[in-house]
Design an enzyme around this catalytic site. Sequence first.
Site, mmCIF file in Angstrom:
data_model
loop_
_atom_site.group_PDB
_atom_site.id
_atom_site.type_symbol
_atom_site.label_atom_id
_atom_site.label_comp_id
_atom_site.label_asym_id
_atom_site.label_seq_id
_atom_site.Cartn_x
_atom_site.Cartn_y
_atom_site.Cartn_z
ATOM 1 C CG HIS B 36 45.066 50.056 43.045
ATOM 2 N ND1 HIS B 36 44.987 48.873 43.731
ATOM 3 C CD2 HIS B 36 44.434 49.858 41.857
ATOM 4 C CE1 HIS B 36 44.322 47.996 42.991
ATOM 5 N NE2 HIS B 36 43.984 48.562 41.856
ATOM 6 C CE LYS B 101 33.622 44.940 51.344
ATOM 7 N NZ LYS B 101 32.937 46.128 51.856
#
Lengths: 283, 184
Positions: B36, B101
């Site tokens: 990222h 999550k």
Amino acid sequence: MAKRTVNTNLITEKLAELSGAASCELDDDLIGALKEGLRIEESPVGRQILEQILENAKISRDTRLASCQDTGFAVVFLEIGQDVCLEGPVLPDAVNEGVRQGYEKNYLRKSIVDDPAITRKNTRDNTPAVIYTDIVPGDKVKIILTAKGGGSENMSAVAMLKPADGIEGVRKFVVDTVKKAGGNPCPPIIVGVGVGGTFEKCALLAKKALLRPLGSHHPDERYAKLERELLVEINATGIGPQGLGGRVTALSVMVETFPCHIASLPAAVNLNCHASRHKEAII
Amino acid sequence: MKKISTPLTDSVVEDLRAGDEVLITGTIYTGRDAAHKRMVELLAKGEQLPFDIQGQVIYYAGPTPTRPGEVVGSVGPTTSVRMDPYAPILIQHGLKGMIGKGQRTQPVVDAMKKHKAVYFAAVGGAGALIARAVKSNKTVAYEDLGPEAVRILEVVDFPAIVAQDCFGGDLYVEGIKKFSRSVS
């Protein structure tokens, strides 16, 4: 006193075996606690999640594919009998070699970076391990390997409470830490609590608490009561499996204590995910 | 149980509500912290991403090594909040779905609302089970990052739950509200 010689190459061998076993063979006490969780969970989503977790454990055991892709930081506890004389490669090297071989041979993920804040380059063999040694009576070497996941470790905390905060302060700190963690540490979680000692000692107590069989209690009834009450309180938060709401937020709360300074009341909470992985061997 | 296919369109995203259980089929990309960081740095320099992100889904996951004869290793989700500093800019550039999550923070929620994107929760710690939904696996960028490389996965019936939707619906908030109770 007769000395017993143990070659550290044997420690390497054992750790290589334990690495694979920890990631693929979840312990019976954990499976039992998850099944009990499924029995009492009221949230349909929560039940679905617990069913997936149990199915996952079965697949992992049957196929020896790691139960979780985060096969953890290898944290190794060595209890070395003081009548043992170690020979062979120097102990930390022997431990790291065992981790290296175990993580490679068992196709476990290498999750360690060489430098924490600047380069963050993967060491590609999951070393170094975090190693703790204790000298104990006897002529055996006990090896405990825990594969500690990063997600739950990230949500752990230490607080230097004031003596005036007392046991209620400890209770609040534990519950607040769990609430703040929410779904991040992969609930249903296991909560290790250290109380007393110094800054680093209480953190280590919290980590060692996670090694106990689930549902076991502190020998002092006052702290055993705290464990039971904390479990009820944590499961009343509604966080539930994966933080998506439900009754089963934690499977067990385990507290370890140590005397402390007149000025201090250190407390630490080390959270573990539902895939609590630790295996041991005795040489 | 809703069955959805990737790439995602606005209408598919708008049809999903927090709490929906879904099965995802199609291609998804894996990406974690380090990938990222690199992708956002590329965008900041005005350069192209290593893949076309329009309508795509990023799965926050770094699998275990693939064993001989198998498609992928254990491949469960990692904690999503670590990607929150980067996710809004990727959403702005066309990312439609994220799988991970744990709860997302407000800047991500705002970007999801503004650009119509959705966040799915997969079951953390169920990597061996999830691996069964993966039919192919190929590294497309950043191989040097090891487990953090960007992979394209072809998935069939990948099980997930809509955790935060494009209308601000949030199962982390609603679920906890529903099941919390006071202790006497």
